[in-house]
Design an enzyme around this catalytic site. Structure first.
Site, PDB file in Angstrom:
ATOM      1  N   LYS A  83      -6.763   7.177  10.289  1.00  0.00           N
ATOM      2  CA  LYS A  83      -8.204   6.990  10.500  1.00  0.00           C
ATOM      3  C   LYS A  83      -8.405   6.676  11.985  1.00  0.00           C
ATOM      4  O   LYS A  83      -8.553   5.522  12.385  1.00  0.00           O
ATOM      5  CB  LYS A  83      -8.676   5.812   9.629  1.00  0.00           C
ATOM      6  CG  LYS A  83     -10.141   5.804   9.290  1.00  0.00           C
ATOM      7  CD  LYS A  83     -10.535   4.472   8.697  1.00  0.00           C
ATOM      8  CE  LYS A  83     -10.414   4.397   7.209  1.00  0.00           C
ATOM      9  NZ  LYS A  83     -10.897   3.091   6.673  1.00  0.00           N
TER      10      LYS A  83
ATOM     11  N   ASP B  20      -5.016   2.469  10.768  1.00  0.00           N
ATOM     12  CA  ASP B  20      -6.438   2.214  11.015  1.00  0.00           C
ATOM     13  C   ASP B  20      -6.591   1.692  12.442  1.00  0.00           C
ATOM     14  O   ASP B  20      -6.578   2.480  13.384  1.00  0.00           O
ATOM     15  CB  ASP B  20      -6.930   1.223   9.950  1.00  0.00           C
ATOM     16  CG  ASP B  20      -8.423   1.030   9.947  1.00  0.00           C
ATOM     17  OD1 ASP B  20      -9.137   1.877  10.501  1.00  0.00           O
ATOM     18  OD2 ASP B  20      -8.905   0.027   9.380  1.00  0.00           O
TER      19      ASP B  20
ATOM     20  N   GLY C 126       0.772  -1.244   0.000  1.00  0.00           N
ATOM     21  CA  GLY C 126       0.000   0.000   0.000  1.00  0.00           C
ATOM     22  C   GLY C 126       0.798   1.286   0.000  1.00  0.00           C
ATOM     23  O   GLY C 126       0.339   2.318  -0.463  1.00  0.00           O
TER      24      GLY C 126
ATOM     25  N   ARG D 224      -5.147   0.696  -6.760  1.00  0.00           N
ATOM     26  CA  ARG D 224      -3.893   1.243  -6.230  1.00  0.00           C
ATOM     27  C   ARG D 224      -3.306   2.283  -7.177  1.00  0.00           C
ATOM     28  O   ARG D 224      -2.579   3.171  -6.771  1.00  0.00           O
ATOM     29  CB  ARG D 224      -2.860   0.129  -6.032  1.00  0.00           C
ATOM     30  CG  ARG D 224      -3.206  -0.900  -4.986  1.00  0.00           C
ATOM     31  CD  ARG D 224      -1.996  -1.792  -4.727  1.00  0.00           C
ATOM     32  NE  ARG D 224      -2.327  -3.019  -4.016  1.00  0.00           N
ATOM     33  CZ  ARG D 224      -2.406  -3.145  -2.701  1.00  0.00           C
ATOM     34  NH1 ARG D 224      -2.199  -2.099  -1.931  1.00  0.00           N
ATOM     35  NH2 ARG D 224      -2.684  -4.300  -2.139  1.00  0.00           N
TER      36      ARG D 224
ATOM     37  N   PHE E 217     -14.111   3.824   3.751  1.00  0.00           N
ATOM     38  CA  PHE E 217     -13.102   3.021   3.076  1.00  0.00           C
ATOM     39  C   PHE E 217     -12.600   3.781   1.852  1.00  0.00           C
ATOM     40  O   PHE E 217     -13.367   4.144   0.972  1.00  0.00           O
ATOM     41  CB  PHE E 217     -13.668   1.662   2.661  1.00  0.00           C
ATOM     42  CG  PHE E 217     -12.584   0.685   2.322  1.00  0.00           C
ATOM     43  CD1 PHE E 217     -11.903   0.000   3.313  1.00  0.00           C
ATOM     44  CD2 PHE E 217     -12.201   0.488   1.002  1.00  0.00           C
ATOM     45  CE1 PHE E 217     -10.873  -0.872   3.005  1.00  0.00           C
ATOM     46  CE2 PHE E 217     -11.173  -0.387   0.684  1.00  0.00           C
ATOM     47  CZ  PHE E 217     -10.515  -1.074   1.689  1.00  0.00           C
ATOM     48  N   VAL E 218     -11.305   4.033   1.832  1.00  0.00           N
ATOM     49  CA  VAL E 218     -10.731   4.838   0.754  1.00  0.00           C
ATOM     50  C   VAL E 218      -9.774   4.005  -0.093  1.00  0.00           C
ATOM     51  O   VAL E 218      -9.194   3.029   0.379  1.00  0.00           O
ATOM     52  CB  VAL E 218      -9.988   6.077   1.328  1.00  0.00           C
ATOM     53  CG1 VAL E 218     -10.976   7.001   2.025  1.00  0.00           C
ATOM     54  CG2 VAL E 218      -8.874   5.676   2.284  1.00  0.00           C
TER      55      VAL E 218
HETATM   56  P1  IMP Z   1      -4.439  -1.595  10.727  1.00  0.00           P
HETATM   57  O1  IMP Z   1      -3.535  -2.721  11.094  1.00  0.00           O
HETATM   58  O2  IMP Z   1      -5.870  -1.863  11.132  1.00  0.00           O
HETATM   59  O3  IMP Z   1      -3.972  -0.242  11.169  1.00  0.00           O
HETATM   60  O4  IMP Z   1      -4.600  -1.663   9.185  1.00  0.00           O
HETATM   61  C1  IMP Z   1      -3.817  -1.068   8.308  1.00  0.00           C
HETATM   62  C2  IMP Z   1      -4.038  -1.714   6.964  1.00  0.00           C
HETATM   63  O5  IMP Z   1      -5.428  -1.929   6.671  1.00  0.00           O
HETATM   64  C3  IMP Z   1      -3.537  -0.789   5.926  1.00  0.00           C
HETATM   65  O6  IMP Z   1      -2.206  -1.064   5.633  1.00  0.00           O
HETATM   66  C4  IMP Z   1      -4.460  -1.062   4.767  1.00  0.00           C
HETATM   67  O7  IMP Z   1      -3.924  -2.108   3.993  1.00  0.00           O
HETATM   68  C5  IMP Z   1      -5.738  -1.542   5.359  1.00  0.00           C
HETATM   69  N1  IMP Z   1      -6.762  -0.478   5.370  1.00  0.00           N
HETATM   70  C6  IMP Z   1      -7.336   0.087   6.453  1.00  0.00           C
HETATM   71  N2  IMP Z   1      -8.236   1.015   6.103  1.00  0.00           N
HETATM   72  C7  IMP Z   1      -8.223   1.058   4.752  1.00  0.00           C
HETATM   73  C8  IMP Z   1      -8.966   1.830   3.776  1.00  0.00           C
HETATM   74  O8  IMP Z   1      -9.795   2.702   4.059  1.00  0.00           O
HETATM   75  N3  IMP Z   1      -8.661   1.569   2.478  1.00  0.00           N
HETATM   76  C9  IMP Z   1      -7.742   0.638   2.094  1.00  0.00           C
HETATM   77  N4  IMP Z   1      -7.054  -0.102   2.964  1.00  0.00           N
HETATM   78  C10 IMP Z   1      -7.285   0.104   4.286  1.00  0.00           C
HETATM   79 MG    MG Z   2      -1.623  -2.161   3.769  1.00  0.00          MG
END
Ligand code: IMP
Ligand code: MG
Length: 181
Positions: A133, A105, A46, A167, A154-155
């Site tokens: 987020k 996130d 990402g 992407r 969701f973006v």
């Molecule tokens: P975390 O471990 O929950 O902080 O998740 C992070 C990962 O979730 C990011 O690296 C993204 O791959 C994915 N992710 C979380 N929110 C989004 C979104 O709104 N769009 C796309 N991918 C997201």
């Molecule tokens: Mg990711």
């Protein structure tokens, strides 16, 4: 022509806004790490577009490396378990790490990856995320550099995917609901 643009409900962050903000962050990191020879570590996949643009506007001596991680939700434990699919190749003992990710996130991914890098002897680990987020945070984690704070939507685009698509959009946008259906 079949383009990905038709699935986008609205543009959240335009190309021009991304470019301007990435330039600011690159300048800030350049000042903060001027004589520290930092190692930029990009979280695949990402972060690839943000990472490449950020490096170009941070003109200090530095290195770069990548890792890839996937996170699983364990049914019995509420916290996400993160698996490292591909690890960095660099020796990071004593190095100042700037961990670059697309979005923060729940925080599970970066919380675990930062711990992993500290365990391997990094002198410091800073977190640089394009998007934050905060609404869905599960881990106590504070990013050092944030491009934009986004609402709980969701973006996609500029590296971020839905089912490995979108992407390659040059901006950050919100998908049309029917795409999920
Ligand atoms: P975390 O471990 O929950 O902080 O998740 C992070 C990962 O979730 C990011 O690296 C993204 O791959 C994915 N992710 C979380 N929110 C989004 C979104 O709104 N769009 C796309 N991918 C997201
Ligand atoms: Mg990711």
């Amino acid at each position: 022509m079949n383009t990905i643009e038709k699935d986008i409900l609205k543009v959240l962050i335009s190309e021009a806004e991304l470019k301007a903000r990435v330039r600011e962050i690159g300048g800030q990191i350049a000042m903060d790490y001027e004589n520290k020879d930092p190692l930029f570590v990009g979280v695949l996949r990402g972060s690839f577009m943000f990472f490449a643009d950020l490096m170009r506007v941070c003109p200090i001596p530095c290195g770069l490396d990548f890792l890839a991680a996937s996170s699983y939700k364990n049914a019995t434990v509420s916290s996400g378990v993160v698996k490292i699919d591909y690890d960095i190749r660099s020796n990071i003992a004593g190095r100042h790490i700037i961990l670059v990710e697309d979005i923060l996130d729940s925080g599970n991914t970066l919380y675990n990856l930062a711990g992993h890098l500290r365990d391997r002897g990094a002198a410091s680990v800073a977190l640089c995320v394009l998007l934050d987020k905060p609404a869905r945070r599960e881990k106590p984690i504070q990013p050092n550099y944030v491009g934009f704070t986004v609402p709980d939507e969701f973006v996609v685009g500029y590296g971020l995917d839905y089912a490995d698509r979108y992407r390659n959009l040059p901006y950050v946008g919100v998908l049309k609901p029917e795409v999920y259906a």
